[in-house]
Write an enzyme that holds these catalytic residues in place. Structure first.
Site, PDB file in Angstrom:
ATOM      1  N   ASP A   1     114.737  22.092  45.058  1.00  0.00           N
ATOM      2  CA  ASP A   1     114.409  23.363  44.905  1.00  0.00           C
ATOM      3  C   ASP A   1     113.421  23.878  45.874  1.00  0.00           C
ATOM      4  OD1 ASP A   1     115.054  23.733  41.859  1.00  0.00           O
ATOM      5  OD2 ASP A   1     114.363  21.874  41.842  1.00  0.00           O
TER       6      ASP A   1
ATOM      7  N   ARG B   1     109.464  22.293  47.337  1.00  0.00           N
ATOM      8  CA  ARG B   1     109.617  20.692  47.322  1.00  0.00           C
ATOM      9  C   ARG B   1     109.000  20.490  48.700  1.00  0.00           C
ATOM     10  NH1 ARG B   1     109.058  21.649  42.352  1.00  0.00           N
ATOM     11  NH2 ARG B   1     111.129  21.698  41.066  1.00  0.00           N
TER      12      ARG B   1
ATOM     13  N   ARG C   1     108.339  33.868  41.758  1.00  0.00           N
ATOM     14  CA  ARG C   1     109.444  33.239  41.940  1.00  0.00           C
ATOM     15  C   ARG C   1     110.846  34.411  41.867  1.00  0.00           C
ATOM     16  NH1 ARG C   1     110.300  28.522  37.709  1.00  0.00           N
ATOM     17  NH2 ARG C   1     112.071  27.915  39.181  1.00  0.00           N
TER      18      ARG C   1
ATOM     19  N   HIS D   1     118.123  31.840  36.905  1.00  0.00           N
ATOM     20  CA  HIS D   1     118.564  31.123  35.751  1.00  0.00           C
ATOM     21  C   HIS D   1     119.481  31.836  34.816  1.00  0.00           C
ATOM     22  CE1 HIS D   1     114.634  29.862  37.261  1.00  0.00           C
ATOM     23  NE2 HIS D   1     115.112  28.600  37.134  1.00  0.00           N
TER      24      HIS D   1
ATOM     25  N   HIS E   1     111.070  24.773  29.932  1.00  0.00           N
ATOM     26  CA  HIS E   1     110.476  23.545  30.067  1.00  0.00           C
ATOM     27  C   HIS E   1     110.045  22.936  28.770  1.00  0.00           C
ATOM     28  CE1 HIS E   1     110.393  24.794  34.269  1.00  0.00           C
ATOM     29  NE2 HIS E   1     110.613  23.593  34.613  1.00  0.00           N
TER      30      HIS E   1
ATOM     31  N   ASP F   1     120.577  23.587  34.336  1.00  0.00           N
ATOM     32  CA  ASP F   1     119.142  23.520  34.802  1.00  0.00           C
ATOM     33  C   ASP F   1     118.814  21.983  34.299  1.00  0.00           C
ATOM     34  OD1 ASP F   1     116.692  23.963  35.471  1.00  0.00           O
ATOM     35  OD2 ASP F   1     116.369  25.492  33.966  1.00  0.00           O
TER      36      ASP F   1
END
Length: 573
Positions: A167, A175, A235, A266, A278, A350
């Protein structure tokens, strides 16, 4: 685990595949349907040439045993910064996850289609499902990816490139942060409003990812920021669907021009809910008309730009399939994404270690996801159980063979599209050209929401920041000094920085200038006479900000999200 196919069977199948590739008159011709496969897996026309990625994929699929087919649709994470040598703690993590000690053993045992590299920072809103980190610096990442590819190359599907993803969105979800060119966030690109700048910056990013051995980036984010979602936030490219769509297309073109597959996410649009998938199953309550008008255009733009993958989301989209997470919804993935939007590439879940997917066992969740239309299962919480569950479902018919063959064919087709490209040298990382691309985008993003855009901040200046942002404060102070502005530890005119997660309590009433380095909503409560937004705390963004404060550049950006009581910009261009 199911039994492994015998060597004689593999030999016969390999010879049969070679006959296909050589055009033997007594073998199936390239493009011939796989027995039991759905029509969409093997269209009758046009007939592909043997060098065509889909033809290569179909030929390879015919040689694969059940175990290989199942492995190709799994893309877990692994513990350890090396493929073959890991710490005792990482070995223990891999044993819990997959019953092996090392990432290379995981690849070999489960015949994996790919691995995702993971990691997180303090500001990362996705840190909740990042169980470990195995990225440190470019040299280490390149050695890790090389080791993973060596392990995958010995598998029956080894003729196709191994997928290694991460990601690398830039901004709060990045990352790999050390030794690479850091782009400003997506929201900064939205403020800049120039898809050509975005494409150039993401092309630089693609070249650097490719140099590290990464060929799949779970980016860009195509979510329209229709709510003040903190998990999406900066984002996203912004709140305007058409402007966001143009940015998504630019990022896709840039990444894929350098041989790195993009994955827009997404789907069908996480920005339409403020909840965090999440930990919860967010409800998207907007009407179908709103979805068509607001959520779908950036995904359509990515598809039109040739994006190779789309990531499905754990969202309850009430207007289409109420109560069913989109990850497990045929109505959304098959009917809408493939039928309405015309996507023909790889659909990736995901993270399956996120709360909405964990309502089922890893095996059942994987089967449900494939049956809904996903082609690649990302980050299962237990590799052994997911693998065994898929294999059992294939053999008892609850996972139709045609659906699995279709998924594997799509995955392998994407892999072959990425094949036969030279890997750039690590020396390309941080090149002057790449820094310039990031800097141009960051400079175009700086936005003045209050104040006179021609007015520079006269020194001396004291730079302050909200708690935990000392590194960024120091970066701006250094950039201001380089721009010719006197910076003093205290007593100067205050330039105050606020970042991700900061609220009204992090503002300073005595600041001459307040700067938002993430979403600009916090500026609605700021009292400073000058309000600026960079949307990002990257070095490029701090350099661009310093030039504006020094009077050497104009803040020409436009806020891509509405801020109550403030204009999108006070500088008309």
């Amino acid at each position: 685990m199911g039994s492994v196919s015998t060597t004689p069977r593999r030999t016969v199948l390999v010879l049969a595949a070679l006959a296909v590739l050589l055009g033997s008159g007594c073998a199936k011709q390239p493009g011939a349907p796989v027995p039991g496969a759905s029509p969409s897996a093997s269209p009758a026309a046009p007939t592909p040439t043997p060098g065509d990625p889909k033809a290569r994929a179909e030929a390879l699929v015919r040689t694969l045993a059940d175990e290989d087919l199942v492995g190709q649709v799994l893309m877990p994470y692994a513990y350890g910064s090396s493929a073959t040598q890991v710490s005792p703690g990482s070995a223990a993590g891999n044993r819990d996850l997959a019953g092996v000690d090392t990432p290379a053993e995981m690849v070999a045992k489960y015949r994996l289609g790919g691995v995702i590299l993971v990691g997180f920072s303090a500001d990362d809103p996705t840190s909740g499902n990042q169980a470990t980190t195995n990225v440190d610096n470019p040299k280490q990442v390149r050695e890790l990816t090389t080791g993973l590819r060596e392990a995958a190359g010995r598998l029956p599907a080894g003729a196709a490139p191994f997928l290694i993803g991460t990601d690398q969105e830039y901004g709060v979800v990045t990352r790999i942060t050390d030794g690479v060119t850091l782009l400003p966030s997506a929201l900064a690109a939205g403020a800049a409003g120039d898809p050509a700048l975005t494409e150039a910056a993401w092309r630089a990013a693609g070249a650097e990812l490719a140099a590290m051995g990464i060929n799949l980036d779970f980016a860009p984010v195509a979510d329209v920021l229709a709510t003040r979602s903190t998990v999406i936030g900066s984002r996203s490219f912004g709140a305007d669907p058409e402007r966001a769509a143009a940015q998504v297309a630019g990022a896709v073109r840039g990444l894929q021009a350098e041989g790195v597959a993009a994955s827009v996410k997404h789907f069908p649009g996480h920005g339409l809910s403020a909840a965090d998938s999440h930990t919860d199953l967010p409800v998207v309550g907007q009407s179908r008309a709103v979805l068509d008008r607001t959520a779908f255009p950036p995904f359509q733009a990515g598809i039109d730009a040739g994006v190779m993958a789309v990531m499905s989301a754990h969202l309850d989209v009430r207007a289409v399939d109420p109560g069913t997470p989109a990850t497990f919804s045929r109505k959304l993935l098959t009917d809408v994404l493939r039928g309405q939007l015309g996507f023909e590439g790889v659909v990736i879940t995901d993270g399956m270690n996120m709360a909405p997917a964990k309502r089922w066992s890893p095996g059942e969740a994987a089967v449900r996801a494939l049956n809904a239309g996903n082609d690649l299962i990302l980050m299962t919480p237990n590799v052994s159980q997911a693998y065994d569950g898929l294999l059992a479902a294939l053999r008892d018919g609850s996972l139709p063979r045609a659906r699995l063959v279709e998924a594997v064919t799509r995955v392998l087709t994407m892999k072959f599209k990425l094949a036969d490209r030279p890997v750039p040298d690590l020396s390309t990382l941080g090149s002057a050209e790449h820094r310039r691309a990031a800097g141009d985008l960051a400079a175009a993003a700086v936005t003045m929401l209050r104040g006179r855009c021609e007015a520079a901040v006269t020194g001396p200046v004291t730079v302050t920041a909200s708690a935990g942002r000392e590194r960024t404060r120091a970066a701006l102070a250094k950039a201001l000094t380089a721009a010719g502005v006197e910076v003093v530890p205290s007593g100067g005119r205050i330039v105050h920085l606020v970042g991700y997660g900061d609220g009204a309590g992090d503002l300073r009433g005595d600041a001459a200038v307040t700067v938002a380095m993430d979403t600009p909503y916090v500026l609605a409560g700021a009292k400073s006479p000058t309000l600026l937004a960079t949307y990002s705390s990257s070095q490029a963004s701090m350099t661009a900000l310093a030039r504006v404060l020094a009077g050497k550049a104009r803040p020409t950006g436009h806020s891509p999200v509405p801020v109550p009581g403030l204009p999108a910009t006070t500088c008309r261009t």
